[in-house]
Design an enzyme around this catalytic site. Structure first.
Site, short mmCIF file in Angstrom:
data_model
loop_
_atom_site.label_atom_id
_atom_site.label_comp_id
_atom_site.label_asym_id
_atom_site.label_seq_id
_atom_site.Cartn_x
_atom_site.Cartn_y
_atom_site.Cartn_z
N GLU A 28 0.91 -1.27 -0.01
CA GLU A 28 0.06 -0.04 0.04
C GLU A 28 1.02 1.10 0.05
O GLU A 28 1.48 1.54 0.89
CB GLU A 28 -0.91 -0.11 1.25
CG GLU A 28 -2.03 -0.91 1.26
CD GLU A 28 -3.29 -0.56 2.14
OE1 GLU A 28 -3.27 0.56 2.67
OE2 GLU A 28 -3.88 -1.49 2.54
N HIS A 87 -3.80 6.75 -0.11
CA HIS A 87 -3.27 5.30 -0.20
C HIS A 87 -3.83 4.69 -0.99
O HIS A 87 -4.92 4.93 -1.83
CB HIS A 87 -3.53 4.83 1.17
CG HIS A 87 -4.72 4.25 1.78
ND1 HIS A 87 -5.83 5.01 2.20
CD2 HIS A 87 -4.94 2.99 1.71
CE1 HIS A 87 -6.78 4.28 2.51
NE2 HIS A 87 -6.56 2.98 2.24
N HIS A 89 -5.52 0.95 -2.08
CA HIS A 89 -6.03 -0.53 -1.74
C HIS A 89 -5.55 -1.59 -2.89
O HIS A 89 -6.06 -1.59 -4.16
CB HIS A 89 -7.87 -0.50 -1.82
CG HIS A 89 -8.18 0.15 -0.71
ND1 HIS A 89 -9.38 0.30 -0.74
CD2 HIS A 89 -7.47 0.69 0.33
CE1 HIS A 89 -9.80 0.76 0.43
NE2 HIS A 89 -8.47 1.14 1.11
N ASP A 100 -9.85 2.54 7.57
CA ASP A 100 -9.63 3.83 6.89
C ASP A 100 -10.24 4.77 7.57
O ASP A 100 -9.61 5.94 8.06
CB ASP A 100 -9.87 3.98 5.59
CG ASP A 100 -9.14 2.85 4.61
OD1 ASP A 100 -7.99 2.40 4.82
OD2 ASP A 100 -9.61 2.70 3.51
#
Length: 150
Positions: A28, A87, A89, A100
């Site tokens: 990630e 970020h 996934h 999150d």
């Protein structure tokens, strides 16, 4: 604090963000979005990748504390503003998970790059006054270019 209702961003920036995240798969990737805020609109100008120091970077992310402090200080010194966080996934859609949401304090915008399937997607969110998510419209992705920095 004013509610964020919209984001202005060049499609090339989104393409650069997706490419930067793609290169770091299966981990990630994570970082910040830098730009300006005017009333209820965010102007995203660049992104800055931060090192992911999570115990399991294949399933979660955590900014390297020393990088976070450095970037925060640099943006303040250069009269820039951190207007969002992002970020990826690696195997999922660009929707916030419970983790999150638990880790986000609601400031700025929250961007997620989803890497499931053939075509990656980016979505950005802001919190409404009632605490629910506002899905912010983003332009279509462009082809990757070069990475942005402060």
């Amino acid at each position: 604090m004013t509610t964020i209702r919209s984001i202005s961003v060049q499609p090339e920036l989104l393409g650069d963000l997706v490419e930067t995240c793609r290169i770091r798969l299966p981990s990630e990737a994570c970082g910040v979005i830098v730009g300006k805020r005017a009333g209820d609109e965010v102007l995203a100008q660049r992104f800055i990748l931060l090192r992911n120091v999570a115990a399991d970077p294949l399933r979660s992310f955590r900014f390297a504390p020393e990088e976070w402090v450095r970037i925060y200080s640099e943006t303040q010194k250069n009269q820039r503003e951190i207007v969002g966080f992002f970020h990826v996934h690696p195997r999922g859609e660009p929707y916030p998970s419970a983790a999150d949401l638990a880790g986000w304090d609601g400031s700025g915008t929250y961007w997620i790059v989803g890497s499931s399937g053939d075509a990656p997607a980016v979505r950005a969110y802001a919190l409404r006054p009632d605490g629910k998510l506002r899905d912010l419209a983003l332009p279509s992705l462009s082809r990757p270019g070069r990475q942005n920095s402060v």
